[in-house]
Design an enzyme around this catalytic site. Structure first.
Site, PDB file in Angstrom:
ATOM      1  N   TYR A 134      -1.523  -0.759  10.479  1.00  0.00           N
ATOM      2  CA  TYR A 134      -1.757  -1.022   9.082  1.00  0.00           C
ATOM      3  C   TYR A 134      -0.655  -0.362   8.360  1.00  0.00           C
ATOM      4  O   TYR A 134       0.028  -1.159   7.601  1.00  0.00           O
ATOM      5  CB  TYR A 134      -3.250  -0.369   8.510  1.00  0.00           C
ATOM      6  CG  TYR A 134      -3.378  -0.557   7.295  1.00  0.00           C
ATOM      7  CD1 TYR A 134      -3.715  -1.945   6.814  1.00  0.00           C
ATOM      8  CD2 TYR A 134      -3.153   0.652   6.036  1.00  0.00           C
ATOM      9  CE1 TYR A 134      -3.837  -2.311   5.328  1.00  0.00           C
ATOM     10  CE2 TYR A 134      -3.493  -0.084   4.753  1.00  0.00           C
ATOM     11  CZ  TYR A 134      -3.690  -1.190   4.229  1.00  0.00           C
ATOM     12  OH  TYR A 134      -3.853  -1.591   3.134  1.00  0.00           O
ATOM     13  N   SER A 157       0.940  -1.336  -0.072  1.00  0.00           N
ATOM     14  CA  SER A 157       0.016  -0.055   0.152  1.00  0.00           C
ATOM     15  C   SER A 157       0.745   1.274  -0.043  1.00  0.00           C
ATOM     16  O   SER A 157       2.046   1.382   0.412  1.00  0.00           O
ATOM     17  CB  SER A 157      -0.860   0.142   1.147  1.00  0.00           C
ATOM     18  OG  SER A 157      -1.732   1.226   1.326  1.00  0.00           O
TER      19      SER A 157
END
Length: 322
Positions: free
Chosen positions: A213, A200
């Protein structure tokens, strides 16, 4: 909501910041006789210079014996990856928790593309269930592994459920590591294989109020790029898919519906587009695939900008996502 924090839209702020940082870094590099930072290109990848010197490889051809594995296949990018691999003739092993969705997908792909599609219902965050899957995959002829499953949480770390945070690390980090280790020896023995790891843009900089995350995706990003370089010349490749905002069930799983309002509609990338670019990148032996202009701006600012600025901006944004 975010407009109250900034005098201009967040998307414009990040884009301007990326342009300014890119220009400043280019000037700094020129003065020191160094190459400037890579520029984004229109094909979904960063500049080709990042792949110079890498041995090109392509996806192994599909056979009646080998399989392409897709985790998180029940929705979003995972479903799209399975669709595009099946369209190329690859028989599949579809992995996710929701067996009913997997069976619907398997039936559709088998009928549409005349491939075999095996269903493997597994909670990859469960160590015992994952151990059985790892052993099964290690014994199979795996041509392609798409490590795609994952989820995020938002909010101050001290207020979040510790068990769910641990599960996030198990799924986003440990499962990726273990599944890769399960199939890699066989790929190297056959001198053919392709691994995709869904990281990501969140892994490029600190992510306050998205701490676990951001850290998990920092691992995924670095793991994928390190493995890419390590595997040069072996016939096996590893590609990082590092998307920004993608229209999936991600915000629902993260219990953060406010995320959908932070980015204007035109800046979102479809799951199909992200998957298509990822598989094209894998087939070309790319190190990193970054789909969409907003993700490219995030990547440039995250990789080359001062981290305290990224942390300040994201702290202000992520504290308001719910």
């Amino acid at each position: 909501m975010t407009q109250r924090l900034f005098p201009i839209p967040l998307s414009d702020l990040l884009a301007r910041r990326a342009r300014l940082l890119g220009g400043g870094l280019a000037t700094w590099a020129a003065r020191r006789d160094l190459p400037p930072p890579p520029a984004p290109s229109p094909n979904g990848h960063l500049d080709a210079r990042e792949d110079q010197g890498a041995d090109r490889m392509s996806l192994p051809p599909p056979t009646s014996r080998n399989r392409a594995v897709v985790t998180g296949a029940s929705s979003g990018i995972g479903t799209a990856l399975a669709e595009h691999l099946a369209a190329r003739g690859h028989s599949l092993i579809l992995i996710a928790r929701r067996e009913d969705r997997l069976r619907e997908l398997a039936d559709r792909l088998a009928q549409r593309h005349r491939v075999e599609a095996e269903v493997y219902a597994c909670d990859l965050g469960d160590r015992d269930a994952r151990a059985k899957l790892v052993a099964d995959l290690a014994a199979r002829d795996i041509a392609v592994l798409c490590n795609n499953a994952g989820f995020a949480t938002y909010g101050p770390l001290s207020t979040l459920d510790a068990q769910r945070e641990g599960l996030q690390v198990e799924l986003d980090v440990v499962a990726v590591h273990e599944l890769t280790l399960a199939v890699l020896p066989g790929m190297l023995e056959r001198k053919a294989g392709a691994i995709l790891i869904t990281g990501s843009t969140a892994g490029n900089q600190p992510g306050p109020n998205n701490t676990t995350y951001a850290a998990s995706k920092a691992f995924a990003n670095t793991f994928a790029e390190s493995l890419h370089a390590e595997l040069a010349g072996t016939g096996v490749g590893c590609t990082l898919l590092a998307p920004g905002p993608v229209k999936t069930e991600f915000t629902h799983a993260a219990e953060a519906p406010g995320l959908d309002r932070l980015v204007p509609g035109p800046l979102w990338v479809s799951a199909d587009a992200a998957a298509r670019q990822a598989i094209t990148g894998m087939a070309k032996g790319k190190r990193r695939v970054v789909p969409g202009p907003f993700a490219k701006a995030q990547t440039l600012s995250g990789l080359y900008g001062p981290r305290w600025i990224s942390a300040s901006v994201l702290r202000a944004v992520y504290r308001r996502v719910k």
